[in-house]
Write an enzyme that holds these catalytic residues in place. Sequence first.
Site, PDB file in Angstrom:
ATOM      1  N   ARG A  50       0.854  -1.186   0.000  1.00 12.87           N
ATOM      2  CA  ARG A  50       0.000   0.000   0.000  1.00 12.87           C
ATOM      3  C   ARG A  50       0.883   1.226   0.000  1.00 12.87           C
ATOM      4  O   ARG A  50       1.103   1.841   1.053  1.00 12.87           O
ATOM      5  CB  ARG A  50      -0.868   0.022   1.255  1.00 12.87           C
ATOM      6  CG  ARG A  50      -1.770  -1.171   1.361  1.00 12.87           C
ATOM      7  CD  ARG A  50      -2.585  -1.081   2.642  1.00 12.87           C
ATOM      8  NE  ARG A  50      -3.331  -2.326   2.843  1.00 12.87           N
ATOM      9  CZ  ARG A  50      -4.095  -2.553   3.901  1.00 12.87           C
ATOM     10  NH1 ARG A  50      -4.213  -1.636   4.851  1.00 12.87           N
ATOM     11  NH2 ARG A  50      -4.733  -3.703   4.019  1.00 12.87           N
ATOM     12  N   ASP A  52       2.150   4.946  -0.168  1.00 19.71           N
ATOM     13  CA  ASP A  52       1.524   6.191   0.279  1.00 19.71           C
ATOM     14  C   ASP A  52       1.363   7.211  -0.838  1.00 19.71           C
ATOM     15  O   ASP A  52       1.969   7.090  -1.904  1.00 19.71           O
ATOM     16  CB  ASP A  52       2.404   6.840   1.344  1.00 19.71           C
ATOM     17  CG  ASP A  52       2.180   6.216   2.687  1.00 19.71           C
ATOM     18  OD1 ASP A  52       1.068   5.728   2.938  1.00 19.71           O
ATOM     19  OD2 ASP A  52       3.139   6.210   3.489  1.00 19.71           O
ATOM     20  N   ARG A 196      10.829   5.706   4.973  1.00 22.77           N
ATOM     21  CA  ARG A 196      11.046   7.155   5.027  1.00 22.77           C
ATOM     22  C   ARG A 196      11.589   7.594   6.384  1.00 22.77           C
ATOM     23  O   ARG A 196      12.370   8.541   6.485  1.00 22.77           O
ATOM     24  CB  ARG A 196       9.753   7.879   4.677  1.00 22.77           C
ATOM     25  CG  ARG A 196       9.406   7.709   3.189  1.00 22.77           C
ATOM     26  CD  ARG A 196       7.948   7.974   2.886  1.00 22.77           C
ATOM     27  NE  ARG A 196       7.569   9.326   3.240  1.00 22.77           N
ATOM     28  CZ  ARG A 196       6.311   9.769   3.215  1.00 22.77           C
ATOM     29  NH1 ARG A 196       5.320   8.968   2.859  1.00 22.77           N
ATOM     30  NH2 ARG A 196       6.046  11.014   3.555  1.00 22.77           N
TER      31      ARG A 196
END
Lengths: 243, 243
Positions: A50, A52, A196
Amino acid sequence: MRYKLTIAYDGAAYCGWQRQPDPVPTVQRTIELAAGAIVSHPVTVAGSSRTDTGVHARGQVAVMETTCDLEPQRLRMAINSRLPADISIRQLEPCSAEFDVSRATCKRYRYLIWNQRDRPVFQRHYVYHYWHPLQIEPMRQACRQFLGGHDFMAFSSRTEDRLSTVRHIYHCDIGQRGPIMIFSVEGSGFLYHMVRNMVGTVVEVGRGHWPSDCIPRILQSKDRSQAGPCAPAQGLCLQWIRF
Amino acid sequence: MRYKLTIAYDGAAYCGWQRQPDPVPTVQRTIELAAGAIVSHPVTVAGSSRTDTGVHARGQVAVMETTCDLEPQRLRMAINSRLPADISIRQLEPCSAEFDVSRATCKRYRYLIWNQRDRPVFQRHYVYHYWHPLQIEPMRQACRQFLGGHDFMAFSSRTEDRLSTVRHIYHCDIGQRGPIMIFSVEGSGFLYHMVRNMVGTVVEVGRGHWPSDCIPRILQSKDRSQAGPCAPAQGLCLQWIRF
């Protein structure tokens, strides 16, 4: 027929991969609409990751089922012809009913940092522009400390409802090509914002704010506030997924 | 003070380099407004090449004069801070009153062709997507025939009001890197649409429509209709200019 799809997309224009209740543009919804128009029935395209909002992919993997009997290569071309220029199905191949996209064994992500004062005119949509000088050697040392199995709770941006926050990292390194630093990581799976947050932490090391041996301490803390800031989405790209 | 500027820009959002009477976005006007705001007086930024709508540059050269006494590197940074993300002044250095941007001795252009059926998801703004298979060897042979001094009237998209349509080509070649064909050309100067018409012609050769020795005949005809179609702007980039 059940098909495995390998998909590339520029995430800039999308609110991430996953279809949402609101009619916001997502990659999944865009592909489902395109595929549905070709096969003449509603289609569900279930993705493995999934990604972002704003995150890119060169090798997202998804499955779809259809009653359409078009030859796979023609079906792929037909769906691509209905997709916008920022999404492309690179492969489409038959798969067994047992193939489960949620059971990846390894995923690779890449993160690009443009480490120069001058702006990245041509790569501006695919890099994080960080203009303060970064020392690559301490960053490399920090990367190595992610290797192995660890509880990555401190690198997740939300309270995870998953059974376990332990993930295994098989590869983690950073290299340089001209003004671009290339961070790459392979692992069994990744928590929300995990890559991240890893990048944001490694950047703090490269900037000299934190020592290069800070990673074990942060992992042990299991406390998000101990890790670095979340690096911007646009530098991130899902490279491939293995099953 | 008189300054020589070396400028990079993504041409996608602009109606070319040159300022126009109508308030359409052009690269020249955008830089003039940014520079004027910094030096506190109206500024003229005279460019060496009038790149067309959608054409990119990594090394456009321009001159500007100002009464501002900021140190050059600071002046460059200050103007860059006022520019949008798709334009960057890469160098700014003092030059003599004799330096004349219209007197270039050599310019280099590059043109990228994405020669694969699948779409260029990440490079889509910087390549010409031509999906029919191209044979590179005949294209190379065609490129070589542009070398030397010729009347390029047949490769100009308008009736030229210039004194001469003779131009000298010092280098012209085509290479390949993965799915991308890289056409590069260096010459004393270029007529309107000349590079793109050269590319369009070379593509016809690569496609097998025309023989690889067609170039001399087309040059001699001085007839635009004898050359190939004008290749799209987005694949073209002005690389550098020498004086």
